[in-house]
Write an enzyme that holds these catalytic residues in place. Sequence first.
Site, PDB file in Angstrom:
ATOM      1  N   CYS A 108       1.419  -1.166  -0.167  1.00 10.11           N
ATOM      2  CA  CYS A 108       0.344  -0.012   0.270  1.00 10.11           C
ATOM      3  C   CYS A 108       1.225   1.167  -0.247  1.00 10.11           C
ATOM      4  O   CYS A 108       2.064   1.602   0.923  1.00 10.11           O
ATOM      5  CB  CYS A 108      -0.479  -0.286   0.999  1.00 10.11           C
ATOM      6  SG  CYS A 108      -2.327  -1.232   1.287  1.00 10.11           S
ATOM      7  N   ARG A 139       4.110  -0.508  -4.586  1.00 13.79           N
ATOM      8  CA  ARG A 139       3.723  -1.087  -3.249  1.00 13.79           C
ATOM      9  C   ARG A 139       2.889  -1.630  -3.568  1.00 13.79           C
ATOM     10  O   ARG A 139       2.127  -1.832  -2.284  1.00 13.79           O
ATOM     11  CB  ARG A 139       3.714  -0.057  -2.019  1.00 13.79           C
ATOM     12  CG  ARG A 139       5.236   0.998  -2.266  1.00 13.79           C
ATOM     13  CD  ARG A 139       5.308   1.558  -1.291  1.00 13.79           C
ATOM     14  NE  ARG A 139       4.505   1.059  -0.291  1.00 13.79           N
ATOM     15  CZ  ARG A 139       5.922   1.243   0.822  1.00 13.79           C
ATOM     16  NH1 ARG A 139       6.914   1.307   0.415  1.00 13.79           N
ATOM     17  NH2 ARG A 139       5.090   0.873   1.995  1.00 13.79           N
ATOM     18  N   TRP A 177      -3.048  -2.653  -1.684  1.00 12.52           N
ATOM     19  CA  TRP A 177      -2.794  -4.096  -1.810  1.00 12.52           C
ATOM     20  C   TRP A 177      -3.876  -4.406  -0.902  1.00 12.52           C
ATOM     21  O   TRP A 177      -3.473  -4.565   0.141  1.00 12.52           O
ATOM     22  CB  TRP A 177      -0.927  -4.512  -1.602  1.00 12.52           C
ATOM     23  CG  TRP A 177      -1.087  -6.265  -1.515  1.00 12.52           C
ATOM     24  CD1 TRP A 177      -0.571  -6.749  -2.451  1.00 12.52           C
ATOM     25  CD2 TRP A 177      -0.819  -6.463  -0.524  1.00 12.52           C
ATOM     26  NE1 TRP A 177      -0.171  -7.149  -2.336  1.00 12.52           N
ATOM     27  CE2 TRP A 177      -0.443  -7.666  -1.512  1.00 12.52           C
ATOM     28  CE3 TRP A 177      -0.464  -6.803   1.088  1.00 12.52           C
ATOM     29  CZ2 TRP A 177      -0.282  -9.395  -0.569  1.00 12.52           C
ATOM     30  CZ3 TRP A 177      -0.835  -8.220   1.465  1.00 12.52           C
ATOM     31  CH2 TRP A 177      -0.448  -8.784   0.896  1.00 12.52           C
ATOM     32  N   ASN A 215      -2.017   2.921   5.741  1.00 16.04           N
ATOM     33  CA  ASN A 215      -1.095   1.397   5.367  1.00 16.04           C
ATOM     34  C   ASN A 215      -1.168   0.536   6.730  1.00 16.04           C
ATOM     35  O   ASN A 215      -1.161   0.893   8.278  1.00 16.04           O
ATOM     36  CB  ASN A 215       0.073   1.938   5.537  1.00 16.04           C
ATOM     37  CG  ASN A 215       0.167   2.242   3.571  1.00 16.04           C
ATOM     38  OD1 ASN A 215      -0.949   2.506   2.632  1.00 16.04           O
ATOM     39  ND2 ASN A 215       1.785   2.678   3.374  1.00 16.04           N
ATOM     40  N   GLY A 216      -1.317  -1.127   6.752  1.00 17.47           N
ATOM     41  CA  GLY A 216      -0.266  -1.611   7.991  1.00 17.47           C
ATOM     42  C   GLY A 216      -1.903  -2.212   7.655  1.00 17.47           C
ATOM     43  O   GLY A 216      -2.801  -2.600   7.475  1.00 17.47           O
ATOM     44  N   GLU A 236      16.366 -19.982  -6.112  1.00 15.05           N
ATOM     45  CA  GLU A 236      16.050 -18.374  -6.131  1.00 15.05           C
ATOM     46  C   GLU A 236      15.107 -18.341  -7.838  1.00 15.05           C
ATOM     47  O   GLU A 236      14.511 -17.922  -8.354  1.00 15.05           O
ATOM     48  CB  GLU A 236      16.958 -17.461  -5.843  1.00 15.05           C
ATOM     49  CG  GLU A 236      16.995 -16.229  -6.356  1.00 15.05           C
ATOM     50  CD  GLU A 236      15.704 -15.034  -6.006  1.00 15.05           C
ATOM     51  OE1 GLU A 236      15.459 -15.564  -4.797  1.00 15.05           O
ATOM     52  OE2 GLU A 236      15.565 -14.194  -6.316  1.00 15.05           O
ATOM     53  N   LYS A 241      11.574 -16.798  -8.762  1.00 13.39           N
ATOM     54  CA  LYS A 241      11.279 -16.210  -9.924  1.00 13.39           C
ATOM     55  C   LYS A 241      10.195 -16.759 -10.550  1.00 13.39           C
ATOM     56  O   LYS A 241       9.583 -15.774 -11.292  1.00 13.39           O
ATOM     57  CB  LYS A 241      13.069 -15.860 -10.073  1.00 13.39           C
ATOM     58  CG  LYS A 241      13.505 -14.520 -10.196  1.00 13.39           C
ATOM     59  CD  LYS A 241      13.175 -13.334  -9.672  1.00 13.39           C
ATOM     60  CE  LYS A 241      12.756 -13.246  -8.755  1.00 13.39           C
ATOM     61  NZ  LYS A 241      13.542 -12.884  -7.334  1.00 13.39           N
ATOM     62  N   GLU A 297       6.328 -16.300  -9.271  1.00  7.01           N
ATOM     63  CA  GLU A 297       6.320 -15.509  -8.901  1.00  7.01           C
ATOM     64  C   GLU A 297       5.715 -14.353  -9.795  1.00  7.01           C
ATOM     65  O   GLU A 297       4.912 -13.493 -10.217  1.00  7.01           O
ATOM     66  CB  GLU A 297       6.888 -14.550  -7.383  1.00  7.01           C
ATOM     67  CG  GLU A 297       8.203 -13.898  -8.129  1.00  7.01           C
ATOM     68  CD  GLU A 297       8.455 -12.634  -6.731  1.00  7.01           C
ATOM     69  OE1 GLU A 297      10.208 -13.090  -7.160  1.00  7.01           O
ATOM     70  OE2 GLU A 297       8.211 -11.974  -6.409  1.00  7.01           O
ATOM     71  N   HIS A 352      14.314 -38.423  -4.974  1.00  5.03           N
ATOM     72  CA  HIS A 352      13.336 -38.935  -3.497  1.00  5.03           C
ATOM     73  C   HIS A 352      11.839 -38.730  -3.192  1.00  5.03           C
ATOM     74  O   HIS A 352      11.504 -38.185  -2.038  1.00  5.03           O
ATOM     75  CB  HIS A 352      13.857 -38.476  -1.807  1.00  5.03           C
ATOM     76  CG  HIS A 352      15.821 -39.243  -1.696  1.00  5.03           C
ATOM     77  ND1 HIS A 352      15.614 -40.404  -1.316  1.00  5.03           N
ATOM     78  CD2 HIS A 352      16.721 -38.296  -1.609  1.00  5.03           C
ATOM     79  CE1 HIS A 352      17.161 -40.483  -0.775  1.00  5.03           C
ATOM     80  NE2 HIS A 352      17.863 -39.747  -2.070  1.00  5.03           N
ATOM     81  N   LYS A 360       5.554  -4.945  -3.208  1.00  3.18           N
ATOM     82  CA  LYS A 360       6.531  -4.815  -2.813  1.00  3.18           C
ATOM     83  C   LYS A 360       7.198  -4.495  -1.645  1.00  3.18           C
ATOM     84  O   LYS A 360       7.759  -6.031  -1.800  1.00  3.18           O
ATOM     85  CB  LYS A 360       6.945  -3.586  -3.688  1.00  3.18           C
ATOM     86  CG  LYS A 360       8.712  -3.159  -3.609  1.00  3.18           C
ATOM     87  CD  LYS A 360       9.895  -4.300  -4.842  1.00  3.18           C
ATOM     88  CE  LYS A 360      11.381  -4.456  -4.334  1.00  3.18           C
ATOM     89  NZ  LYS A 360      11.804  -5.493  -5.103  1.00  3.18           N
TER      90      LYS A 360
HETATM   91  O1  M6R Z   1      12.042  -6.794   1.425  1.00  5.47           O
HETATM   92  P1  M6R Z   1      12.886  -7.499   1.690  1.00  5.47           P
HETATM   93  O2  M6R Z   1      14.051  -8.386   0.920  1.00  5.47           O
HETATM   94  O3  M6R Z   1      13.041  -8.221   3.141  1.00  5.47           O
HETATM   95  O4  M6R Z   1      11.545  -8.972   1.496  1.00  5.47           O
HETATM   96  C1  M6R Z   1      11.991  -9.700   1.346  1.00  5.47           C
HETATM   97  C2  M6R Z   1      10.611 -10.408   0.315  1.00  5.47           C
HETATM   98  O5  M6R Z   1       8.794 -10.601   0.846  1.00  5.47           O
HETATM   99  C3  M6R Z   1      10.963 -10.343  -0.875  1.00  5.47           C
HETATM  100  O6  M6R Z   1      12.671 -11.021  -1.371  1.00  5.47           O
HETATM  101  C4  M6R Z   1       9.982 -10.985  -2.123  1.00  5.47           C
HETATM  102  O7  M6R Z   1      10.624 -12.413  -2.330  1.00  5.47           O
HETATM  103  C5  M6R Z   1       9.913 -10.915  -3.509  1.00  5.47           C
HETATM  104  N1  M6R Z   1       9.509 -10.516  -4.420  1.00  5.47           N
HETATM  105  C6  M6R Z   1      11.274 -11.710  -4.603  1.00  5.47           C
HETATM  106  O8  M6R Z   1      11.072 -11.709  -5.925  1.00  5.47           O
END
Ligand code: M6R
Length: 589
Positions: free
Chosen positions: A2, A27, A71, A95-96, A462, A466, A469, A485, A584
């Site tokens: 947000c 955000r 969000w 926000n929050g 990782e 990627k 997501e 396994h 984000k």
């Molecule tokens: O801001 P941060 O690095 O603490 O965020 C952690 C995760 O939310 C962030 O890395 C998230 O997994 C990303 N969308 C990955 O691409």
Amino acid sequence: MCGIVGYVGKREAAPILIDGLYELEYRGYDSVGIAVSNGKELKIIKKTGRVKEIEAARSERGNIGIGHTRWATHGDVTVENAHPHTYKNIALVHNGIVENARALKEELVSNGEIFYSDTDSEVIAHLIADGYRGDLLDAVIGACGKLIGSYALAVYCSDEPDALICARMRSPLIVGNAKDGLVVASDLSAVAEEGATLYSLDDGEFARLEGDEVTVCNAGKNAVVKEAMQFDLEEGKTKLDGYRHFMRKEIDEIPEILHHSMFNFEKNSCYSDFYRVLCQTEYIQIVACGTAYHSGLCAKVAIEKLCRVRVEVVVASEYRYSNPIVPKGTLLIAISQSGETADTLAAVRLAKRKGAYVAAVVNVKYSSLTRLADAVLYTHAGKEVAVAATKSFNAQLAVLYSIVGTLAAIEKKRAPTLRGLAQKTAKTISVSEEVRGWTPYFVGAKSAYFIGRGADMCAALEGSLKLKEISYLPSEGYAAGELKHGTLALIEPGTPVVAIITRRNTAEKTMNAVHEAYSRGARIFLVTSFAEYCEMDEVCASVLIPRCLPEFSPILSVVPLQMLAYYVALARGNDPDKPRNLAKSVTVE
Ligand code: M6R
């Protein structure tokens, strides 16, 4: 998660709010709204979807207003649930998460109050309006005293049409003077401009924006003197510069960022204190979430192998509820791009209570994590707009590998060199364009798998995150030896399997897993630094990346995986910068 923006001053508020919301859209982008007042009438424009949906509201007249990009946490994505929320003389953006919203709402409803949304934020509007006795600041302080959870608030009251009241608790908020007026925002980029003097509120602080003055106080209405933020206007800029998407642009920025991250490592102001702790530490805990968690795993591989110091990496959301054992002398490294991830912050608070020394590897200056940590090691990645983290991951590795180099020297081990990594990454980016040719094999697949051993396994995790997501393709990252396994049962003819192989002495072992998958019909893709594997019959396509110390290889091997995710997302018609359901910075638990 947000975005909030607000303005009071001499200029028209609506264009300032809308331009600010574009900056904040990364955000949260499921709905958007603004409230603009001309002193007599408050106009509220809310829509589901992105900021462009309220473009027409630019022409609304009025010198004071608040805006929000959402969000969703409480309630569906609907116009009713979009902010600003109003009740009686109050309009606010929030926000929050208010954790006791349900109980508060039940009480308000039993008093006959009617709610129009499913949000926790509307509850705050009711509390403030109910407590209003002619002083908005008092009403906001009173309402905040009843809230459990996190909030950043910008509040307008039609009985005090020249002022905004702001409040912060565990959700970032910036206030200050900009051109011809006063501003509030959840993110610097929404309000930073030449000559602006901005202050970051701390938890429990309130601000009044009125006339040409911002006054900050605590819940007891005692004035708080704030230190102005030092910011670099260029850093906050978010221009595509000819790229179609920020994600692709941010990948191209990696080599330069690596250079900055490594070069500035020892220049962090807390470095000597951190070095002193590093000299004494025998045990390191790392907490982080998502991509940052994966960089923590990469650090563990390198630290344990090269420095022989024990490292435990824990997902922050698990750490906080695990009653963790924190032996005396523990160094806790918290990794976060945003520095606002609620789970990471909670883990850090807990670790501090248990006596750990906390070092933050963080990208965003003035973020909450920077204030909590004993030492702050900046990643210098610049603003990362794409929701999928790319350059921040590589920058985190640059800082973490710098720690490895320092620690190895302390432990009298052969100090590994980071020299050349930035140039090798540039080369890796150019060869990684080849993954475009892989996309037809992924676009229609049911699922995909990423395998590797040691550091390669961390890159696999990782790469998988990627892909899922932004392409929405189910995928898993695995230790290559684990495939047999259980997961092997999922391999069907045509299933894409990406193997990462950068370490000589385990290469053949990973290839065993490749053979096993291939025999079940998998289509094999390789990211490797060994040319001979690229030639093998089993391999459908490969990217040959430069060699480096195997413990540091994820900094290179992740690049083709980031690019793969990007191109598959495009091929599947997705917006790689704004994946569905994500935001984000995840400032809620
Ligand atoms: O801001 P941060 O690095 O603490 O965020 C952690 C995760 O939310 C962030 O890395 C998230 O997994 C990303 N969308 C990955 O691409």
